[in-house]
Design a protein around this motif. Structure first.
Motif, PDB file in Angstrom:
ATOM      1  N   LEU A  96       4.503  -4.880   7.362  1.00 18.57           N
ATOM      2  CA  LEU A  96       3.180  -5.371   7.744  1.00 18.57           C
ATOM      3  C   LEU A  96       3.259  -6.783   8.318  1.00 18.57           C
ATOM      4  O   LEU A  96       2.239  -7.372   8.674  1.00 18.57           O
ATOM      5  N   GLN A 122      -0.079  -8.025  10.170  1.00 17.32           N
ATOM      6  CA  GLN A 122      -1.072  -8.852   9.457  1.00 17.32           C
ATOM      7  C   GLN A 122      -1.431 -10.126  10.204  1.00 17.32           C
ATOM      8  O   GLN A 122      -2.509 -10.689   9.984  1.00 17.32           O
ATOM      9  N   TRP A 181       0.843  -1.205   0.000  1.00  8.52           N
ATOM     10  CA  TRP A 181       0.000   0.000   0.000  1.00  8.52           C
ATOM     11  C   TRP A 181       0.871   1.245   0.000  1.00  8.52           C
ATOM     12  O   TRP A 181       1.872   1.311   0.729  1.00  8.52           O
ATOM     13  N   PRO A 240      -6.149   0.135   4.928  1.00  8.77           N
ATOM     14  CA  PRO A 240      -4.800   0.217   5.485  1.00  8.77           C
ATOM     15  C   PRO A 240      -4.630   1.296   6.560  1.00  8.77           C
ATOM     16  O   PRO A 240      -3.849   1.118   7.507  1.00  8.77           O
ATOM     17  N   ARG A 264      -3.241   0.509  -3.719  1.00 10.07           N
ATOM     18  CA  ARG A 264      -2.787  -0.852  -3.463  1.00 10.07           C
ATOM     19  C   ARG A 264      -1.801  -1.303  -4.540  1.00 10.07           C
ATOM     20  O   ARG A 264      -1.943  -0.948  -5.703  1.00 10.07           O
ATOM     21  N   ALA A 318       3.952  -0.947   3.886  1.00 11.33           N
ATOM     22  CA  ALA A 318       3.150   0.228   3.515  1.00 11.33           C
ATOM     23  C   ALA A 318       4.089   1.424   3.518  1.00 11.33           C
ATOM     24  O   ALA A 318       5.014   1.502   4.342  1.00 11.33           O
TER      25      ALA A 318
END
Ligand SMILES: [Zn+2]
Length: 502
Positions: free
Chosen positions: A408, A412, A12, A422, A22, A58
């Protein structure tokens, strides 16, 4: 970085609080964001670019900490505990007197490692105009040397240093045992500080000098309206009006500040600022915990900014700002850590999380602050407050390439739904320890928790050595208890008496 620029891909790319892309990449060249597009598009169009593949990361804009103080070593580590703001301020005069240069270096490194790439530093002036000038110049050199955009807003408490009511300091001191009277007199009343005329002259001169700098600014920062004389505020108002300068001040922070206003000579800080023409889009107000609806509506109408400091307001028993009301009135909101983040770790993710969870109302007609709102406060809201929204605060093309790459992997967990937002995910779960790297002006500034162009060990060593040499000026626990109870008793009596006279 070679001449061809760099491309960073990510799961992201968070352009700003309200726009994320994305499976995208950003192209960075000459320290600026070029464009955001799918990785293959960018690699085919910019074949000479250096490519950084981020599999599960991200990319987000650098944070703006819109209200900060450099306290050096955390006050709790110095044995100064959190407490109600008023007695706490008295206690903080006992903090170790280490050089501003070293405490700023330490603060700047901590902020940068946490993805903060812009800061408003509300510092004290200093003992003399020459020392204050040196301090402000040092701060700008330190922040800009690390790539951090900054506004330095020096101020002082020139009056009402023991209690908020004007002319009452001596009557409070008279109620203290002699040794404490002398101590507070020395630490708060007679402490050398540059006088208002020198202050005015210095800020004007430095503000002018840095006016054309893209990433540094000098503002007026009188600590709070009731701590400066009406005359000084008037002169600041003149200068601000004529030259379009900015100002930041504390306002409506504590309940006692709120209750002791409402006098004919001091209605409330916002009314006082408005009276002399300081309430405008160049003003930012820190805290505003106790401002009522009328005041907030007035602030909104005049275009002034508010910086909320949720951690500090909890730690110093100030309360919870009604940020949802501020949002409803349309005030530009920013986020500050005030040198007093909840875990003393300057974690902007934690600050956003706190803001998001505190700033809600049970009233169904009030808007809640969403994850997007608090992310906006920590980025564009702060950039707007700093007057730097054209060059920082988001990852739009043409802006300074200030960004963090956040892993992440931990966030996650074993499962993450495809449809997750996000911003929601990061505001809810990210920690600064998830930051893999921080870039300022397109250059790598922090990698895996290490600052690239500064010897951090050396800064820590320096601060440690200064702390060992610093004289212990703290109040003993016993003396602090006496000061606190005298202070609170005095406020209590004053409030009771003034209620009877109304
Ligand atoms: Zn503050």
């Amino acid at each position: 970085m070679g001449d061809g620029g760099s491309i960073f891909s990510a799961r992201w790319v968070l352009v700003d609080a309200f726009h994320s892309r994305r499976d995208c990449a950003i192209y960075v060249r000459d320290g600026k964001i070029g464009e955001i597009a799918p990785l293959q598009d960018l690699t085919s169009r910019f074949p000479a670019a250096q490519i950084h593949i981020g599999e599960n990361v991200a990319i987000l804009p650098g944070f703006v900490n819109a209200h900060h103080h450099c306290f050096g070593v955390n006050l709790v580590n110095q044995g100064i505990s959190d407490d109600l703001l008023e007695p706490w301020i008295i206690a903080t005069a006992g903090a170790a007197d280490i050089s501003s240069k070293i405490s700023t270096e330490y603060a700047a490194l901590r902020l940068l490692k946490n993805g903060v790439t812009a800061v408003v530093d509300a510092c004290t002036g200093g003992e003399t105009a020459a020392l204050a000038e040196e301090k402000i110049r040092d701060k700008i050199a330190i922040y800009t040397g690390l790539g951090i955009s900054c506004a330095i807003a020096p101020g002082e408490r020139w009056q009402n240093r023991i209690v908020h009511q004007s002319g009452q300091d001596q009557t409070v001191l008279a109620q203290l045992p002699e040794h404490l009277r002398e101590r507070l007199e020395r630490q708060h009343i007679s402490r050398a500080r540059l006088n208002p005329a020198e202050y005015l002259d210095l800020v004007l001169r430095l503000a002018e000098e840095y006016a054309s700098a893209e990433t540094s600014d000098v503002w007026f920062g009188p600590t709070a309206p009731h701590w400066a004389s009406p005359q000084l505020l008037k002169e600041i108002a003149c200068a601000v009006r004529e030259r379009g300068l900015r100002m930041q001040t504390h306002a409506e922070e504590s309940l006692l500040q709120h209750l002791t206003a409402g006098r004919p000579d001091f209605l409330n800080p916002v009314a006082e600022l408005a009276k002399i023409g300081l309430l405008n889009e160049n003003l930012s107000l820190a805290h505003m915990v106790w401002a009522d609806d009328n005041v907030l509506e007035y602030v909104a109408g005049m275009g002034a900014h508010v910086v909320c400091n949720p951690s500090s307001n909890l730690r110093l028993r100030s309360g919870i700002a009604r940020a949802w009301k501020m949002k409803r009135f349309g005030i530009n909101l920013a986020l500050g850590m005030d040198g007093t983040s909840l875990a003393d770790d300057d974690d902007m993710f934690a600050e956003m999380r706190l803001a998001r969870n505190l700033y809600w109302s049970a009233d169904p007609i009030e808007p809640h602050l969403t994850a997007q709102d608090v992310f906006d406060m920590a980025t564009m809201g702060g950039a707007r407050l700093m007057g730097m929204d054209q060059c920082i605060g988001s990852l739009n093309a043409g802006k300074r390439a200030n960004f963090s790459i956040v892993s992440l992997d931990r966030i996650q967990g074993p499962w993450l739904t495809e449809s997750v937002d996000p911003i929601e995910l990061l505001v809810s779960s990210a920690k600064t320890s998830d930051i893999e790297s921080v870039y300022v002006g397109g250059s790598l500034a922090v990698s895996q928790g290490k600052v690239c162009n500064k010897d951090e060990q050396n800064v820590l060593q320096n601060i440690n050595e200064e702390m060992q040499r610093a004289a212990d000026q703290r109040l003993s626990a016993e003396d602090y208890a006496i000061v606190k109870s005298t202070l609170l008793r005095w406020y209590d009596n004053w409030l009771t008496q003034s209620a009877q006279h109304r």
